[in-house]
Design a protein around this motif. Sequence first.
Motif, mmCIF file in Angstrom:
data_model
loop_
_atom_site.group_PDB
_atom_site.id
_atom_site.type_symbol
_atom_site.label_atom_id
_atom_site.label_comp_id
_atom_site.label_asym_id
_atom_site.label_seq_id
_atom_site.Cartn_x
_atom_site.Cartn_y
_atom_site.Cartn_z
ATOM 1 N N LEU A 54 44.759 56.699 26.443
ATOM 2 C CA LEU A 54 43.492 57.196 25.826
ATOM 3 C C LEU A 54 42.780 57.500 26.974
ATOM 4 O O LEU A 54 42.047 58.411 26.952
ATOM 5 C CB LEU A 54 42.989 55.902 24.940
ATOM 6 C CG LEU A 54 41.779 56.146 24.424
ATOM 7 C CD1 LEU A 54 41.758 57.367 23.262
ATOM 8 C CD2 LEU A 54 41.097 54.873 23.742
ATOM 9 N N PHE A 55 42.652 56.752 28.198
ATOM 10 C CA PHE A 55 41.957 57.027 29.223
ATOM 11 C C PHE A 55 42.270 58.311 29.759
ATOM 12 O O PHE A 55 41.254 59.148 30.308
ATOM 13 C CB PHE A 55 41.895 55.871 30.483
ATOM 14 C CG PHE A 55 41.204 54.463 29.892
ATOM 15 C CD1 PHE A 55 40.398 54.522 28.875
ATOM 16 C CD2 PHE A 55 41.577 53.476 30.767
ATOM 17 C CE1 PHE A 55 39.620 53.335 28.517
ATOM 18 C CE2 PHE A 55 40.876 52.109 30.401
ATOM 19 C CZ PHE A 55 39.840 52.275 29.288
ATOM 20 N N ILE A 56 43.568 58.687 30.102
ATOM 21 C CA ILE A 56 44.087 59.923 30.761
ATOM 22 C C ILE A 56 43.493 60.802 29.638
ATOM 23 O O ILE A 56 43.195 62.014 29.951
ATOM 24 C CB ILE A 56 45.645 59.881 30.826
ATOM 25 C CG1 ILE A 56 45.845 58.867 31.816
ATOM 26 C CG2 ILE A 56 45.865 61.086 31.429
ATOM 27 C CD1 ILE A 56 47.315 58.554 31.836
ATOM 28 N N CYS A 57 43.586 60.955 28.271
ATOM 29 C CA CYS A 57 43.269 61.772 27.350
ATOM 30 C C CYS A 57 41.726 62.267 27.512
ATOM 31 O O CYS A 57 41.271 63.206 27.598
ATOM 32 C CB CYS A 57 43.410 60.981 25.931
ATOM 33 S SG CYS A 57 42.721 62.023 24.591
ATOM 34 N N MET A 58 40.990 61.271 27.842
ATOM 35 C CA MET A 58 39.447 61.330 27.996
ATOM 36 C C MET A 58 39.345 62.348 29.143
ATOM 37 O O MET A 58 38.348 63.312 29.067
ATOM 38 C CB MET A 58 38.786 60.083 28.289
ATOM 39 C CG MET A 58 38.662 59.276 27.450
ATOM 40 S SD MET A 58 37.599 59.394 26.160
ATOM 41 C CE MET A 58 35.977 59.175 26.670
#
Lengths: 500, 155
Positions: free
Chosen positions: A361-365
């Motif tokens: 999710l963090f990488i997606c952000m």
Amino acid sequence: MDQILVGLEQILQLQNILLMIVGLIVGIVIGAIPGLNVPLAVALALPFTFSLPPLAGISMLIGIYKGGTYGGSISAILLNVPGTPAAAATAIDGNALARQGKAGKALKLSIYASVFGELVSDIVLIVAAAQVSRFALKFGPPEFFALGLFALTIIGLISGTGLVRGIIAGALGFLLSMVGIDPVEGGARMTFDIYELSGGLKFIALIIGAFAISEALVQVEKSARPGTKLKVLEISPHKADNNVSKAEFMQVLPAMLRGTPLGVAIGAIPGLGSSIAAFLSYGLAKKLSKTPEEFGKGSLEGVAAAESANNAVTGSTLIPLLTLGIPGDVITAIMLGALTVHGIVPGPTLFQQQGDFVSALFICMLIVTFLHFFVAMLGLPLFIRAVRIPRGILFPLVIVLCVTGAFVATSSIFDTMVMLGFGVLGYLMVKFGFPIAPMLIGFILGPLVEMSLRQSLIISGNSLDIFFTRPVSATLLTLTLIIIITVGWQRFKELKQNEN
Amino acid sequence: MREINKNIWSGGVLLGLCVVLIIQIPGQVGTTTDDSLSPAFLPMLVTALIAVMSVFLIVQGVLTKDIATATPVKQTFAEIGYVGLCILVMIIYVGILKWVGFIVATFAVIVVLALLYGNRNWLQILITAMVAPPAIMLFFRYTMLVLLPEGTLFN
């Protein structure tokens, strides 16, 4: 490190990247159209995510969130009609620049400032979230009760048009969340002998109804009035009017550097939101500017300050959501619903139990932020056209998508009718000046507050001491009380002044 | 043009609803144990809170007519009519969806709503009404594997 690699592997799939781009485009277009807003876009997209893998669905919603938050600036600059409330501060100088023939410059600067704000906010989320979740692991039912009550109080008191109305809206959401089966004893509660209500009121019906249908009803009213056509400003053919030079960028950088941390801090506090961040940043930039007289007449600093703060909220609002399970605003409340539907329960244990998902999710952000830059730069001519879509085509389609979305998500005509009922309720709330956001947050936090209160009382043998002998819950309850007294006193003084 | 004081009206309606709920809740909550907090406690507490706040609204409406929160709602009969018609169209749409089928019902609802929203460009309306329903239906069928109602009327 392993989790980061697994997260990268999960997120770097063609489907996820395409959904991020689709989300960004949908978000920017809906954000740019006056009358449509980001919560409406996220609410409409929610049913589409149900059949997708969790990460793919959330990737699309994050794209819509970030794209929509930026998209509001397009109509703010071109029409002087903010597509989202948060873009109102951008409209002041953005539209002034557009009227000088510099719409292209203002639009590009808003992209730079938005992406800058988002990037910093994402980094703060990545760094801070794990620390907060480690602390939150020590929370028990009394702490969650105090936290839920604290969030509910702030959102009820601060958002909206008045103290009393905010409290009523929050309480109404809380009351609606209690329809169905009692979570402790298992008996039917407030179902009025309607079988379909025994499963409780559906979150998706509330979201789509209260945000999308209510807006459609507000807009249909305008058809009864002889309307004035909005004039869309054209883009100048001159290159200098459409680009931001290096010198201009360096001139606005301090405003962005001040606005971004302000937006990040405001985003992390439940209930405040991007509009407050944008206006505070705009005010601060004007106060500290070397050319304050240009503000309101087409100041580049004004656009940069408002847009950087406005978009810096997007990452930090996820801090309370992911670490504590507390949504800070309407959009994160809808995201909480999307995560829950996929079996992902935000809260302190999320980082331990589903670390791979959190890393992804963090990488997606971060990926969405980078994609935002390219999608916005390449698609600008297309997004400018979006503001010209006639209302008489747009809203019939919105209504059809609302009904279809609710029907698909609930598989029930009864729940689709309930969604229409929430639409009428939302419309009446808008007409009578009640904020909708506290109702939604009350609906989401209601079960958490109730369960933790009842669990705490079972643990303590019905003694309220449990809330005041534990430091975190005692602090949060004291803070809640202080906020109620402070806001109540301020409103009382305002009333007195108005009477005089 | 009708003008109503939104504080008095919303406060009054909410207070009335709260009174009904306070009478109804005890009979609407099933309880099996008598220890700890009753399942009816929080619904009663929250309803009582709304009732108290509604009284505040009414008092605000009566005492402070000029402040922003007491601004009257101005509504023309035409506006109320358009909103009422729109709600009616939506209810009929949902009601007939399973019977008439998604494509026919959506075609009709787009035409009626487009006219209601002030669009008089028939070409635009008809193209949208013909293209959107099958496009939405195919999207749901092939990307989300969800079948929308095909209707029983024409079977």
